[in-house]
Write an enzyme that holds these catalytic residues in place. Structure first.
Site, PDB file in Angstrom:
ATOM      1  N   ILE A  84      16.596 -35.822  33.119  1.00 28.04           N
ATOM      2  CA  ILE A  84      17.240 -35.959  34.422  1.00 28.04           C
ATOM      3  C   ILE A  84      16.201 -35.681  35.496  1.00 28.04           C
ATOM      4  O   ILE A  84      15.516 -34.666  35.447  1.00 28.04           O
ATOM      5  CB  ILE A  84      18.421 -34.962  34.524  1.00 28.04           C
ATOM      6  CG1 ILE A  84      19.429 -35.217  33.392  1.00 28.04           C
ATOM      7  CG2 ILE A  84      19.081 -35.028  35.902  1.00 28.04           C
ATOM      8  CD1 ILE A  84      20.068 -36.582  33.398  1.00 28.04           C
ATOM      9  N   TYR A 146      17.706 -28.305  38.760  1.00 29.45           N
ATOM     10  CA  TYR A 146      16.662 -29.238  38.303  1.00 29.45           C
ATOM     11  C   TYR A 146      15.289 -28.542  38.311  1.00 29.45           C
ATOM     12  O   TYR A 146      14.567 -28.554  37.308  1.00 29.45           O
ATOM     13  CB  TYR A 146      16.663 -30.477  39.209  1.00 29.45           C
ATOM     14  CG  TYR A 146      15.452 -31.356  39.057  1.00 29.45           C
ATOM     15  CD1 TYR A 146      15.285 -32.165  37.943  1.00 29.45           C
ATOM     16  CD2 TYR A 146      14.456 -31.378  40.043  1.00 29.45           C
ATOM     17  CE1 TYR A 146      14.157 -32.967  37.803  1.00 29.45           C
ATOM     18  CE2 TYR A 146      13.341 -32.185  39.914  1.00 29.45           C
ATOM     19  CZ  TYR A 146      13.187 -32.970  38.798  1.00 29.45           C
ATOM     20  OH  TYR A 146      12.079 -33.764  38.658  1.00 29.45           O
TER      21      TYR A 146
HETATM   22  P1  NAI Z   1      13.726 -41.896  35.777  1.00 26.13           P
HETATM   23  O1  NAI Z   1      15.107 -41.352  35.922  1.00 26.13           O
HETATM   24  O2  NAI Z   1      13.424 -43.228  36.335  1.00 26.13           O
HETATM   25  O3  NAI Z   1      13.303 -41.881  34.237  1.00 26.13           O
HETATM   26  C1  NAI Z   1      13.769 -40.917  33.335  1.00 26.13           C
HETATM   27  C2  NAI Z   1      14.135 -41.620  32.035  1.00 26.13           C
HETATM   28  O4  NAI Z   1      14.633 -40.622  31.129  1.00 26.13           O
HETATM   29  C3  NAI Z   1      15.235 -42.685  32.194  1.00 26.13           C
HETATM   30  O5  NAI Z   1      14.762 -43.929  31.731  1.00 26.13           O
HETATM   31  C4  NAI Z   1      16.388 -42.157  31.343  1.00 26.13           C
HETATM   32  O6  NAI Z   1      17.086 -43.182  30.655  1.00 26.13           O
HETATM   33  C5  NAI Z   1      15.674 -41.220  30.370  1.00 26.13           C
HETATM   34  N1  NAI Z   1      16.588 -40.193  29.877  1.00 26.13           N
HETATM   35  C6  NAI Z   1      17.467 -39.444  30.591  1.00 26.13           C
HETATM   36  N2  NAI Z   1      18.184 -38.658  29.770  1.00 26.13           N
HETATM   37  C7  NAI Z   1      17.733 -38.912  28.511  1.00 26.13           C
HETATM   38  C8  NAI Z   1      18.100 -38.435  27.226  1.00 26.13           C
HETATM   39  N3  NAI Z   1      19.057 -37.511  27.060  1.00 26.13           N
HETATM   40  N4  NAI Z   1      17.441 -38.917  26.164  1.00 26.13           N
HETATM   41  C9  NAI Z   1      16.465 -39.847  26.295  1.00 26.13           C
HETATM   42  N5  NAI Z   1      16.090 -40.364  27.483  1.00 26.13           N
HETATM   43  C10 NAI Z   1      16.719 -39.891  28.574  1.00 26.13           C
HETATM   44  O7  NAI Z   1      12.743 -40.790  36.399  1.00 26.13           O
HETATM   45  P2  NAI Z   1      11.240 -40.948  36.903  1.00 26.13           P
HETATM   46  O8  NAI Z   1      11.234 -40.961  38.363  1.00 26.13           O
HETATM   47  O9  NAI Z   1      10.544 -42.005  36.141  1.00 26.13           O
HETATM   48  O10 NAI Z   1      10.653 -39.519  36.486  1.00 26.13           O
HETATM   49  C11 NAI Z   1      10.097 -39.300  35.209  1.00 26.13           C
HETATM   50  C12 NAI Z   1       9.853 -37.811  35.044  1.00 26.13           C
HETATM   51  O11 NAI Z   1       9.000 -37.351  36.079  1.00 26.13           O
HETATM   52  C13 NAI Z   1      11.139 -36.984  35.129  1.00 26.13           C
HETATM   53  O12 NAI Z   1      11.063 -35.920  34.202  1.00 26.13           O
HETATM   54  C14 NAI Z   1      11.102 -36.432  36.538  1.00 26.13           C
HETATM   55  O13 NAI Z   1      11.803 -35.210  36.635  1.00 26.13           O
HETATM   56  C15 NAI Z   1       9.602 -36.249  36.744  1.00 26.13           C
HETATM   57  N6  NAI Z   1       9.225 -36.258  38.156  1.00 26.13           N
HETATM   58  C16 NAI Z   1       9.259 -37.428  38.867  1.00 26.13           C
HETATM   59  C17 NAI Z   1       8.886 -37.454  40.178  1.00 26.13           C
HETATM   60  C18 NAI Z   1       8.826 -38.728  40.956  1.00 26.13           C
HETATM   61  O14 NAI Z   1       8.265 -38.726  42.065  1.00 26.13           O
HETATM   62  N7  NAI Z   1       9.358 -39.832  40.443  1.00 26.13           N
HETATM   63  C19 NAI Z   1       8.527 -36.211  40.897  1.00 26.13           C
HETATM   64  C20 NAI Z   1       8.519 -35.033  40.055  1.00 26.13           C
HETATM   65  C21 NAI Z   1       8.834 -35.087  38.730  1.00 26.13           C
END
Ligand code: NAI
Length: 277
Positions: A84, A146
């Site tokens: 998440i 979070y």
């Molecule tokens: P996103 O929400 O686009 O990607 C996260 C992915 O995790 C999704 O594809 C989702 O289907 C998958 N996921 C969620 N629950 C799951 C589960 N139970 N089992 C398997 N897969 C699951 O998020 P994003 O933006 O790509 O971020 C990726 C990581 O980077 C996250 O951990 C986020 O907290 C971290 N992050 C991102 C930032 C940003 O600027 N985008 C900033 C700080 C941290």
């Protein structure tokens, strides 16, 4: 784990969780182009054509057995970006981020693999913007469940290194976007090319042990410094300043603009007194 010189590609395979998410897709393309053999995983299908050398296997992070079943024995690193990515219900945060990340570390222990973890600036979001630079040695000030789950994962990494010798590199990502769009991003932006540089450095670091690195570009107006970037070998090349002329003033409440975590701090905020007290 064999010691590697900085810059050498690692021979082992790499598991990428959250591969179908925004940053996962960027990494899948960037790491495959650098020659890594990737196992992409997510709850939902990978939306792009599979990069060369990559395979996809669905798994729910909350199911430790399902995760282990899709992870080969010879995996060298697990890049953990699944879960998440914002403030949600406690149930969701706990199941995906607390249990899910614990399953990833247990799997890394079983495979003797390195973990590269997508941590967040929301581990320290409640530092006021007047207090800078914040370093990784400053105490956590998470700005919600979070951010708390991200701090938990960093502590999990600390414990797994001390107790089991499992290496982990925690990337405290700011705002990873194609371009900065608002004034906060002048401090917090991480460009996509720098994200790839950061993860490549983490994959190739010779002796990272437990490390924490700010996941930001070399922004002139950065709020954060004092981390393990030099030890890990991360050298960012982009700077949000390049876009300073074209970005908009930050929207959001006074609380959001007061704290480093921005709108994550103002969400559900009920404190009645002076926030700096
Ligand atoms: P996103 O929400 O686009 O990607 C996260 C992915 O995790 C999704 O594809 C989702 O289907 C998958 N996921 C969620 N629950 C799951 C589960 N139970 N089992 C398997 N897969 C699951 O998020 P994003 O933006 O790509 O971020 C990726 C990581 O980077 C996250 O951990 C986020 O907290 C971290 N992050 C991102 C930032 C940003 O600027 N985008 C900033 C700080 C941290």
């Amino acid at each position: 784990m064999a010691m590697l010189t900085q810059g050498e590609p690692r021979a082992e395979r790499v598991l990428l969780t959250g591969a179908s998410g925004t940053l996962g897709r960027v990494l899948a393309a960037g790491l495959a182009a650098a020659g890594y053999r990737l196992i992409l995983s997510d709850l939902v299908p990978f939306p792009d054509p599979l990069p060369e050398g990559a395979t996809f296997a669905a798994a729910d992070l909350t199911d430790a057995d399902a995760l282990a079943a899709i992870c080969p024995e010879d995996v060298g690193s697990i890049i953990h970006f699944g879960g998440i990515n914002t403030e949600k219900s406690l149930d969701l945060i706990y199941s995906a981020n607390i249990y899910g990340t614990t399953h990833v570390f247990e799997l890394a222990k079983a495979r003797r693999a390195r973990v590269i973890y997508a941590s967040s600036n929301h581990t320290i979001g409640f530092y006021p913007r007047t207090q800078q630079p914040v370093s990784i040695d400053d105490p956590y000030r998470p700005d919600g469940y979070y951010g708390l789950s991200k701090a938990y994962a960093e502590l999990l990494g600390r414990m797994f290194f001390d107790k089991h010798g499992i290496e982990s590199i925690h990337l405290r990502i700011g705002s990873c976007l194609p371009e900065p769009t608002e004034t906060r991003h002048l401090a917090t932006w991480l460009s996509y090319p720098d994200l790839i540089r950061l993860v490549l450095a983490a994959l190739q670091a010779g002796d990272p042990r437990f490390a924490v690195v700010w996941g930001i570009s070399r922004n002139a107006r950065r709020w954060w410094s004092g981390d393990d970037a030099a030890r890990v070998g991360y050298e960012p090349q982009d700077d949000a300043e390049t876009y300073a002329h074209s970005i908009r003033e930050e929207s959001g409440s006074a609380v959001a603009r007061h704290f480093q975590g921005g709108s994550m701090c103002s969400r559900g905020y009920t404190r009645p007194d002076d926030p700096d007290r």
